[in-house]
Design a protein around this motif. Sequence first.
Motif, PDB file in Angstrom:
ATOM      1  N   ILE A   1      31.466  44.825  45.402  1.00 24.47           N
ATOM      2  CA  ILE A   1      31.263  43.487  46.111  1.00 24.47           C
ATOM      3  C   ILE A   1      32.565  42.873  46.572  1.00 24.47           C
ATOM      4  N   ALA A   2      33.757  43.306  46.138  1.00 25.60           N
ATOM      5  CA  ALA A   2      35.061  43.040  46.775  1.00 25.60           C
ATOM      6  C   ALA A   2      35.282  43.645  47.937  1.00 25.60           C
ATOM      7  N   GLU A   3      34.802  44.926  48.042  1.00 24.31           N
ATOM      8  CA  GLU A   3      35.009  45.700  49.277  1.00 24.31           C
ATOM      9  C   GLU A   3      34.105  45.084  50.429  1.00 24.31           C
ATOM     10  N   ARG A   4      32.945  44.627  50.110  1.00 18.48           N
ATOM     11  CA  ARG A   4      32.103  44.305  51.113  1.00 18.48           C
ATOM     12  C   ARG A   4      32.442  42.773  51.784  1.00 18.48           C
TER      13      ARG A   4
ATOM     14  N   LEU B   1      38.496  34.872  52.300  1.00 18.14           N
ATOM     15  CA  LEU B   1      38.203  36.091  51.283  1.00 18.14           C
ATOM     16  C   LEU B   1      38.384  35.315  49.872  1.00 18.14           C
ATOM     17  N   ALA B   2      39.271  34.724  49.715  1.00 14.37           N
ATOM     18  CA  ALA B   2      39.434  33.962  48.197  1.00 14.37           C
ATOM     19  C   ALA B   2      38.393  33.054  47.791  1.00 14.37           C
ATOM     20  N   ALA B   3      37.917  32.346  48.896  1.00 13.11           N
ATOM     21  CA  ALA B   3      36.702  31.262  48.538  1.00 13.11           C
ATOM     22  C   ALA B   3      35.350  32.220  48.282  1.00 13.11           C
ATOM     23  N   MET B   4      35.339  33.381  49.045  1.00  5.98           N
ATOM     24  CA  MET B   4      34.216  34.209  49.010  1.00  5.98           C
ATOM     25  C   MET B   4      33.901  35.027  47.555  1.00  5.98           C
ATOM     26  N   LEU B   5      35.191  35.255  47.277  1.00  7.28           N
ATOM     27  CA  LEU B   5      35.246  36.093  45.873  1.00  7.28           C
ATOM     28  C   LEU B   5      35.053  34.865  44.700  1.00  7.28           C
ATOM     29  N   GLU B   6      35.573  33.757  44.764  1.00  8.84           N
ATOM     30  CA  GLU B   6      35.439  32.721  43.919  1.00  8.84           C
ATOM     31  C   GLU B   6      33.812  32.368  43.700  1.00  8.84           C
ATOM     32  N   ARG B   7      33.342  32.449  45.111  1.00  8.50           N
ATOM     33  CA  ARG B   7      31.745  31.925  44.979  1.00  8.50           C
ATOM     34  C   ARG B   7      31.045  32.944  44.170  1.00  8.50           C
ATOM     35  N   THR B   8      31.334  34.399  44.277  1.00 13.39           N
ATOM     36  CA  THR B   8      30.721  35.416  43.870  1.00 13.39           C
ATOM     37  C   THR B   8      31.075  35.479  42.131  1.00 13.39           C
ATOM     38  N   GLY B   9      32.009  34.753  41.666  1.00  9.87           N
ATOM     39  CA  GLY B   9      32.579  34.745  40.356  1.00  9.87           C
ATOM     40  C   GLY B   9      33.227  35.860  40.077  1.00  9.87           C
ATOM     41  N   ILE B  10      34.203  36.649  41.183  1.00  9.07           N
ATOM     42  CA  ILE B  10      35.012  37.668  40.917  1.00  9.07           C
ATOM     43  C   ILE B  10      36.540  37.206  40.930  1.00  9.07           C
ATOM     44  N   LYS B  11      37.055  37.389  39.948  1.00 10.87           N
ATOM     45  CA  LYS B  11      38.495  37.057  39.695  1.00 10.87           C
ATOM     46  C   LYS B  11      39.454  38.011  40.291  1.00 10.87           C
ATOM     47  N   ALA B  12      40.243  37.727  41.207  1.00  8.61           N
ATOM     48  CA  ALA B  12      41.210  38.867  41.617  1.00  8.61           C
ATOM     49  C   ALA B  12      42.565  38.217  42.297  1.00  8.61           C
ATOM     50  N   THR B  13      43.481  38.792  42.260  1.00  6.81           N
ATOM     51  CA  THR B  13      44.680  38.336  43.041  1.00  6.81           C
ATOM     52  C   THR B  13      44.729  39.260  44.237  1.00  6.81           C
ATOM     53  N   LEU B  14      45.149  38.294  45.464  1.00  7.11           N
ATOM     54  CA  LEU B  14      45.437  39.097  46.709  1.00  7.11           C
ATOM     55  C   LEU B  14      46.698  39.137  47.246  1.00  7.11           C
ATOM     56  N   ALA B  15      47.061  40.387  47.655  1.00  9.44           N
ATOM     57  CA  ALA B  15      48.367  40.369  48.411  1.00  9.44           C
ATOM     58  C   ALA B  15      47.990  41.174  49.447  1.00  9.44           C
TER      59      ALA B  15
END
Length: 143
Positions: free
Chosen positions: A112-115, A61-75
């Motif tokens: 996008i993050a949800e998908r 998930l972190a890699a997919m978010l990074e590829r779309t340019g979405i910055k997030a923290t995951l817990a």
Amino acid sequence: MQHTFVLQTKWDGGRNAVGSLQAQRLSTQISIPPEMDGPGIGTNPDEMLLGAAATCYIISLAAMLERTGIKATLAMQSDGIVDVTNGVFTYKQIIHKLTIKLIDYTEKNKKIAERLAFKAESTCMISKALKGNVEVLVQLTIV
């Protein structure tokens, strides 16, 4: 291209003995967990399966978010559900309870993050290996 991961185990004794596990980046003792009437020293196959599923999923998930340019923290908390019927232990379900904290919260980024959160579960190598044997669910919170 093919990758080979090597892991060595040692076990001296019976059911309630303590063994060891050694891999390139992991070294630990192993035994049967106390929930299954074991000594509970080190880790066990149930925790390792849960750990493999959780780490594969969150890294995917972190890699997919990074590829779309979405910055997030995951817990995330992951629960492994093991059923015991007639003395037979069966790994039934893994539930990933994921919280995504978006750095730039917009409705577009949330969608996008949800998908991606649900797509990552189906594309993770470990989830693919478990498919048909262990149900993997995602419970998602986005803030």
